[in-house]
Design a protein around this motif. Structure first.
Motif, short mmCIF file in Angstrom:
data_model
loop_
_atom_site.label_atom_id
_atom_site.label_comp_id
_atom_site.label_asym_id
_atom_site.label_seq_id
_atom_site.Cartn_x
_atom_site.Cartn_y
_atom_site.Cartn_z
N ARG A 227 57.17 -30.00 75.47
CA ARG A 227 57.03 -28.60 75.07
C ARG A 227 55.73 -28.00 75.59
O ARG A 227 55.71 -26.88 76.11
N GLU A 230 55.70 -27.01 79.37
CA GLU A 230 56.52 -25.89 79.86
C GLU A 230 56.33 -24.66 78.97
O GLU A 230 57.27 -24.20 78.31
N LEU A 233 58.86 -21.53 79.33
CA LEU A 233 60.26 -21.59 78.93
C LEU A 233 60.45 -21.00 77.54
O LEU A 233 59.63 -21.24 76.64
N LYS A 234 61.52 -20.26 77.36
CA LYS A 234 61.79 -19.62 76.07
C LYS A 234 63.26 -19.76 75.71
O LYS A 234 64.11 -20.06 76.55
N LEU A 238 64.62 -23.24 76.77
CA LEU A 238 63.68 -24.18 76.18
C LEU A 238 64.40 -25.16 75.25
O LEU A 238 64.08 -26.36 75.24
N TYR A 241 66.11 -27.80 77.31
CA TYR A 241 65.09 -28.68 77.89
C TYR A 241 64.54 -29.65 76.85
O TYR A 241 64.40 -30.85 77.11
#
Length: 280
Positions: A227, A230, A233-234, A238, A241
């Motif tokens: 977390r 990255e 990323l949202k 996210l 991922y």
């Protein structure tokens, strides 16, 4: 009195009224996100609790409505808990670690204990460099979990809020406890096992425990590092991922991860449609 003088006398009143109109939404938002006990140097001990129960879920054969009802009930709880975590993070980042007040030191100590980086017998490092290093480790833990991942995992673990453990114990994520009488005994518990399924007073407290678990338990260090790696990323991207880093959450391993990822993809639009707040 002339109309000009009338307008002049009204100006202070109008200015005050405009100020109050701007202030009221801020106060309402603060009340929504935080409970009592916040102060200038500290912050509220817990988020505001929402008085909603899983009994509000309606039985229906319409799969879409069943899912939407589940997401609509839980999404505001997840957002409150995540918003509190984000507020904690901002509070920590704003600290002057070389000049902490007693209130700030006490609250930082409590947060470190809550996120399992200190125990009750520890005190904050007196060396500022050591304290900064400790706070850097803390900030990796004090981060929200995407609402899409929270909701699909809750759906997966609780049969959309309709499992025995959800109905009888508000347990949405299959959390265990390990002292006799601490929860519900699983019907299929192996001989010699002593774990029970934890009981919570509300579904929001189950969400809170789940977030603490991901953000502090040693088994999810890989999840937290991923977390942190990255930050751009949202949302659903996210969630997908991060799901890849939850193999340890279930004995099913990669099969469990793949199921979560598929659930995010299938349900992302419905989660987006669910309201962020309850409509009264």
């Amino acid at each position: 009195m002339s109309s000009t003088s009338d307008r002049k006398e009204l100006l202070p009143f109008l200015s005050l009224s405009a100020f109050l109109l701007l202030l009221i939404p801020f106060l309402l938002m603060s009340e929504m996100f935080y409970g009592k006990g916040s102060g200038k140097q500290g912050m509220a001990e817990t988020p505001k609790m929402l008085d909603r129960t899983l009994a509000e879920l309606k039985d229906t054969q319409d799969v879409r409505q069943k899912k939407l009802g589940f997401f609509a009930l839980l999404k505001p709880m997840v957002l409150l808990e995540n918003s509190y975590i984000l507020e904690q993070r901002r509070w920590i980042e704003a600290l002057n670690l070389s000049q902490l007040t007693p209130v700030q030191s006490s609250q930082l100590n409590s947060i470190l204990i809550n996120y399992r980086l200190m125990d009750g017998s520890d005190s904050l490092p007196s060396d500022v460099s050591a304290l900064r290093a400790l706070v850097s480790r803390l900030l990796i833990r004090v981060q929200p979990v995407p609402v899409e991942l929270v909701l699909v995992q809750a759906a997966n673990e609780s049969a959309w809020g309709r499992s025995r453990f959800a109905r009888e114990g508000n347990n949405l994520f299959g959390q265990w406890c390990f002292s006799k009488g601490c929860g519900l005994v699983p019907n299929q518990r192996s001989e010699g096992a002593y774990h029970e399924v934890a009981v919570f007073k509300s579904p929001q407290l189950s969400i809170r425990a789940y977030l603490k678990n991901l953000n502090s338990f040693w088994a999810y260090e890989d999840f937290r590092q991923a977390r942190a790696a990255e930050p751009e990323l949202k949302g659903a991207r996210l969630a997908i991922y991060l799901a890849e880093h939850l193999k340890r959450y279930s004995q099913r391993g990669q099969a469990y991860v793949d199921e979560l990822k598929e659930m995010v993809q299938v349900n992302a639009d419905l989660i987006e449609q669910a309201p962020d707040e309850y409509l009264r």
